[in-house]
Design a protein around this motif. Structure first.
Motif, mmCIF file in Angstrom:
data_model
loop_
_atom_site.group_PDB
_atom_site.id
_atom_site.type_symbol
_atom_site.label_atom_id
_atom_site.label_comp_id
_atom_site.label_asym_id
_atom_site.label_seq_id
_atom_site.Cartn_x
_atom_site.Cartn_y
_atom_site.Cartn_z
ATOM 1 N N CYS A 130 -3.641 -10.395 1.510
ATOM 2 C CA CYS A 130 -2.834 -9.126 1.405
ATOM 3 C C CYS A 130 -1.720 -9.142 0.580
ATOM 4 N N SER A 135 -4.185 -13.384 7.748
ATOM 5 C CA SER A 135 -4.221 -12.802 6.311
ATOM 6 C C SER A 135 -2.767 -13.639 5.474
ATOM 7 N N HIS A 136 -2.969 -13.713 4.255
ATOM 8 C CA HIS A 136 -2.088 -14.476 3.695
ATOM 9 C C HIS A 136 -1.627 -13.787 2.115
ATOM 10 N N LYS A 139 2.586 -8.865 3.965
ATOM 11 C CA LYS A 139 1.951 -9.072 5.571
ATOM 12 C C LYS A 139 2.916 -7.876 6.523
#
Length: 385
Positions: free
Chosen positions: A18, A29-30, A21
């Motif tokens: 992403c 997601s990172h 966040k």
């Protein structure tokens, strides 16, 4: 023609990156501040999918879903490469539903045209709110104008479109939600996903909520938001077919229906989950969630699995109950009986019917009522006990 759930076979591809966040999100997601080596990830996905292909020969893929993270951060060539990797291992049905999740902030016309040319035929946009103040509060990178432009562009380029909104936000009133949803319904296509804001453990919103700095509607007010949502969408011709999902009849997400109807699906990529059927029964799979560690694991072992276990019939039946009762169509009691090796207790069903939580359909299906859907976890726990 859409096949019955028993013959559906879905592929889920998790793109874990992403641009930022969101403070309410607990998905895998990172954020990476350097460019992602997309070619390396395509190679790793290809290797992992080949392993799954060996375990599930002869299947026909009925849906593919790019989830995340933010799949619309991928170059179109990456999407094309991943679709080729799927087609290298299974037959892809001519009418397969191929969905890509996208954020309005990462939408570009040429990129969208590239996704369409690669084979994507359905887009799910993370709009989340229609006013700039709420979008900022939710940590979104786009504004209202960008969201509306993304919806319009998607409508022009893709045969099918869905977008998400979050309601029961901090400070939001029922009147404000009515106004927002009324507007959303004017430019909706054939599908909407409408989620009540929940405070997920480990997120920044959870810390703010714990400190008393973030106040969200309580259960009773949340139920009012939910009821209003059901009424308005049904009146607009997009009734709920699942707790948070609304569609014109026939426009339901085929991919998600595969999950909810206890179908078979491969999950590939960092942190992806799957349910595949082997010689001994239904197997639960999960992969390493950290992207770079997943890459290393695939390079070393040809797959990123950290979970790969046979489900008991009891576990299968519980999953069918949990997932199936989310649907407004409910579950077939005979199918549950056949799977679990035992029927659900008539006394428990009768008690829930008496309290207005479920109803028995004349066709032999058990269906959660609107009141039951609002407290579904409790209903499922009662039935499964």
């Amino acid at each position: 023609m859409i096949p019955p759930e028993e013959t559906r076979f879905a592929v889920y591809l998790h793109w874990p990156f992403c641009a930022a966040k969101c403070p309410y999100c607990d998905f895998n997601s990172h954020v990476r501040h350097k460019p992602v080596d997309e070619a390396a990830f395509v190679e790793a996905f290809s290797r992992e999918l080949a392993r799954f292909g060996e375990r599930t020969p002869g299947r026909t893929v009925t849906s593919i879903f790019f989830g995340g993270g933010t799949p619309s951060l991928m170059r179109p060539a990456t999407v094309e490469g991943l679709l080729k990797a799927v087609a290298a291992n299974w037959t892809v049905a001519a009418n397969a539903e191929i969905t890509l999740e996208a954020n309005p902030s990462s939408v570009e016309a040429e990129r969208f045209r590239g996704y369409r040319a690669a084979g994507v035929n359905r887009v799910s946009l993370g709009v989340q709110a229609l006013d700039d103040a709420s979008l900022r509060a939710l940590g979104r990178l786009h504004n209202r104008a960008e969201a509306l432009a993304a919806v319009e562009l998607a409508r022009q380029l893709f045969p099918r479109l869905s977008f998400d909104l979050i309601y029961a936000r901090s400070g939001q009133t029922l009147k404000a939600w009515r106004t927002e949803l009324t507007e959303a319904l004017t430019f909706a296509a054939d599908h909407l996903s409408l989620y009540q804001l929940t405070i997920e453990s480990g997120t920044p919103f959870a810390a703010l909520h714990r400190a008393g700095k973030l106040v969200v509607p309580g259960p009773d007010e949340g139920a009012d938001f939910y009821e209003l949502t059901q009424e308005m969408t049904a009146r607009a011709g997009l009734p709920a077919y699942e707790i948070s999902n609304h569609a014109e009849p026939g426009a339901e997400s085929r991919h998600n229906l595969t999950y909810w109807r206890h179908g078979e699906f491969v999950g590939s990529g960092p942190g992806a989950h799957g349910r595949i059927v082997g010689e001994k029964g239904r197997v639960a799979t999960a992969t390493e969630p950290h992207p770079e560690r997943w890459l290393e694991r695939v390079a070393e072992k040809g797959e990123g699995l950290v979970e790969d276990g046979l489900l008991t019939l009891e576990e299968e039946a519980d999953e069918m109950l949990v997932m199936g009762l989310r649907l407004t169509e409910g579950i077939e009691l005979e199918r549950y009986h056949a799977l679990a090796g035992r029927p659900l207790q008539k006394r428990r069903i009768a008690d829930l019917v008496e309290h207005g939580m479920v109803r028995l359909d004349p066709s032999g299906r058990l269906v959660a009522t609107p009141d039951g859907l609002a407290v579904l976890d409790a209903v499922v726990a009662d039935l499964a006990a």
